[in-house]
Design a protein around this motif. Structure first.
Motif, PDB file in Angstrom:
ATOM      1  N   ILE A 183       0.860  -1.185   0.000  1.00 60.38           N
ATOM      2  CA  ILE A 183       0.000   0.000   0.000  1.00 60.38           C
ATOM      3  C   ILE A 183       0.894   1.232   0.000  1.00 60.38           C
ATOM      4  N   THR A 184       0.804   2.029  -1.081  1.00 61.73           N
ATOM      5  CA  THR A 184       1.702   3.178  -1.222  1.00 61.73           C
ATOM      6  C   THR A 184       0.942   4.479  -1.483  1.00 61.73           C
ATOM      7  N   GLU A 185      -0.346   4.511  -1.192  1.00 67.17           N
ATOM      8  CA  GLU A 185      -1.124   5.719  -1.433  1.00 67.17           C
ATOM      9  C   GLU A 185      -1.978   6.050  -0.223  1.00 67.17           C
ATOM     10  N   GLY A 186      -2.716   7.148  -0.320  1.00 71.96           N
ATOM     11  CA  GLY A 186      -3.577   7.545   0.784  1.00 71.96           C
ATOM     12  C   GLY A 186      -2.781   7.876   2.032  1.00 71.96           C
ATOM     13  N   PHE A 187      -3.200   7.307   3.156  1.00 69.19           N
ATOM     14  CA  PHE A 187      -2.529   7.576   4.426  1.00 69.19           C
ATOM     15  C   PHE A 187      -1.090   7.069   4.454  1.00 69.19           C
ATOM     16  N   PHE A 188      -0.756   6.157   3.545  1.00 68.21           N
ATOM     17  CA  PHE A 188       0.573   5.547   3.561  1.00 68.21           C
ATOM     18  C   PHE A 188       1.479   6.073   2.453  1.00 68.21           C
ATOM     19  N   ALA A 189       1.070   7.142   1.777  1.00 70.30           N
ATOM     20  CA  ALA A 189       1.868   7.669   0.679  1.00 70.30           C
ATOM     21  C   ALA A 189       3.196   8.250   1.165  1.00 70.30           C
ATOM     22  N   ARG A 190       3.168   8.986   2.273  1.00 67.76           N
ATOM     23  CA  ARG A 190       4.381   9.632   2.775  1.00 67.76           C
ATOM     24  C   ARG A 190       4.846   9.067   4.111  1.00 67.76           C
ATOM     25  N   CYS A 191       4.072   8.178   4.697  1.00 64.36           N
ATOM     26  CA  CYS A 191       4.422   7.574   5.992  1.00 64.36           C
ATOM     27  C   CYS A 191       4.041   6.099   5.962  1.00 64.36           C
ATOM     28  N   ARG A 192       4.984   5.219   6.261  1.00 63.48           N
ATOM     29  CA  ARG A 192       4.731   3.788   6.151  1.00 63.48           C
ATOM     30  C   ARG A 192       3.997   3.224   7.368  1.00 63.48           C
ATOM     31  N   ASN A 193       3.915   3.992   8.436  1.00 60.60           N
ATOM     32  CA  ASN A 193       3.263   3.504   9.655  1.00 60.60           C
ATOM     33  C   ASN A 193       2.392   4.603  10.260  1.00 60.60           C
ATOM     34  N   THR A 194       1.451   5.083   9.467  1.00 56.61           N
ATOM     35  CA  THR A 194       0.584   6.172   9.906  1.00 56.61           C
ATOM     36  C   THR A 194      -0.252   5.775  11.112  1.00 56.61           C
ATOM     37  N   ASN A 195      -0.639   4.504  11.197  1.00 51.84           N
ATOM     38  CA  ASN A 195      -1.439   4.054  12.346  1.00 51.84           C
ATOM     39  C   ASN A 195      -0.644   4.177  13.651  1.00 51.84           C
ATOM     40  N   TYR A 196       0.632   3.817  13.621  1.00 53.26           N
ATOM     41  CA  TYR A 196       1.455   3.959  14.825  1.00 53.26           C
ATOM     42  C   TYR A 196       1.721   5.432  15.143  1.00 53.26           C
ATOM     43  N   LEU A 197       1.845   6.254  14.108  1.00 55.87           N
ATOM     44  CA  LEU A 197       2.006   7.690  14.332  1.00 55.87           C
ATOM     45  C   LEU A 197       0.781   8.244  15.052  1.00 55.87           C
ATOM     46  N   GLY A 198      -0.407   7.805  14.617  1.00 56.35           N
ATOM     47  CA  GLY A 198      -1.630   8.241  15.266  1.00 56.35           C
ATOM     48  C   GLY A 198      -1.681   7.829  16.725  1.00 56.35           C
ATOM     49  N   GLU A 199      -1.306   6.591  17.003  1.00 56.77           N
ATOM     50  CA  GLU A 199      -1.320   6.107  18.388  1.00 56.77           C
ATOM     51  C   GLU A 199      -0.300   6.873  19.238  1.00 56.77           C
ATOM     52  N   PHE A 200       0.844   7.176  18.635  1.00 52.48           N
ATOM     53  CA  PHE A 200       1.863   7.957  19.340  1.00 52.48           C
ATOM     54  C   PHE A 200       1.323   9.340  19.704  1.00 52.48           C
ATOM     55  N   LEU A 201       0.614   9.969  18.785  1.00 54.17           N
ATOM     56  CA  LEU A 201       0.056  11.298  19.056  1.00 54.17           C
ATOM     57  C   LEU A 201      -1.024  11.236  20.137  1.00 54.17           C
ATOM     58  N   ILE A 202      -1.825  10.177  20.128  1.00 57.45           N
ATOM     59  CA  ILE A 202      -2.882  10.022  21.136  1.00 57.45           C
ATOM     60  C   ILE A 202      -2.284   9.998  22.542  1.00 57.45           C
TER      61      ILE A 202
END
Length: 217
Positions: free
Chosen positions: A128-147
């Motif tokens: 998956i190389t588009e959408g939320f993962f176009a510029r970040c390979r682990n956007t879900n973990y980034l979100g959890e980190f921000l939470i």
């Protein structure tokens, strides 16, 4: 027992645990209510996500003893509300605004990217190389980190940040690196890796990298 069971139990109990602390210490200030809303809702959303688009990585079977250790370990996240409520920490309106903004961004990135990953792989397995993962390979973990960063900020204490650092190094990064190793089997991964960040988005792309992304999309 699956590894998700103690984690889900922790998420399910978070709202009751935080409200119980508020009742125990008779602390119903604004900071406590905001924490209850943010962390409690996050736990509810986690359970909804598990029902609607579960993460296969949490389906691993584990011994009961490991499940108990997992629950106790995840329970470290409850240190933040204990400090906040037991010490009657107050939060200024600007801090509350910043905390809510970071939390909302984290929730958006975490649950939306997980939804994209689940439904994309369900109908079109691959990289998956588009959408939320176009510029970040682990956007879900980034979100959890921000939470959890937002919750630590609300607590205004160093210990929740240390606990978050522990989870980043001992849970987030090993799972991220394991995923990196798995994705490396795809021929296009090297290009994708160069065009995206591991945990934080990579926006500083060269013209050649931009053209590659445009061709992919």
């Amino acid at each position: 027992m699956k590894i998700k069971h103690p984690i889900n139990l922790h998420k399910a109990l978070t709202f009751a645990f935080v409200f119980g602390l508020m009742f125990l210490y008779q602390n119903f200030n604004i900071a406590a209510w905001v924490y209850l809303s943010l962390h409690g809702t996050y736990g509810i959303l986690w359970l909804l996500k598990d029902r609607i688009y579960p993460d296969k990585s949490w389906e691993e079977e584990i011994p009961i003893g490991t499940g108990i250790v997992t629950f106790v370990t995840v329970g470290l996240y409850w240190v933040a509300p204990f400090i906040l409520i037991s010490q009657r920490i107050e939060a200024s309106p600007p801090l509350i605004a910043v905390v809510i903004a970071i939390n909302l961004l984290g929730v958006f990135l975490h649950y939306s990217s997980d939804a994209q990953k689940y439904y994309t792989l369900k109908y079109q397995p691959g990289l998956i190389t588009e959408g939320f993962f176009a510029r970040c390979r682990n956007t879900n973990y980034l979100g959890e980190f921000l939470i959890y960063t937002s919750l630590a900020l609300l607590t205004q204490h160093w210990l929740p940040f240390v606990i978050l650092g522990f989870f980043v190094t001992s849970v987030f990064m090993p799972r991220i690196l394991k995923k990196e190793q798995s994705l490396s089997r795809y021929p296009e991964f090297a290009t994708y890796q160069a065009n995206s960040g591991l945990l934080f988005p990579k926006f500083w792309l060269t013209n050649s990298q931009e053209s590659v992304i445009n061709q992919r999309s």
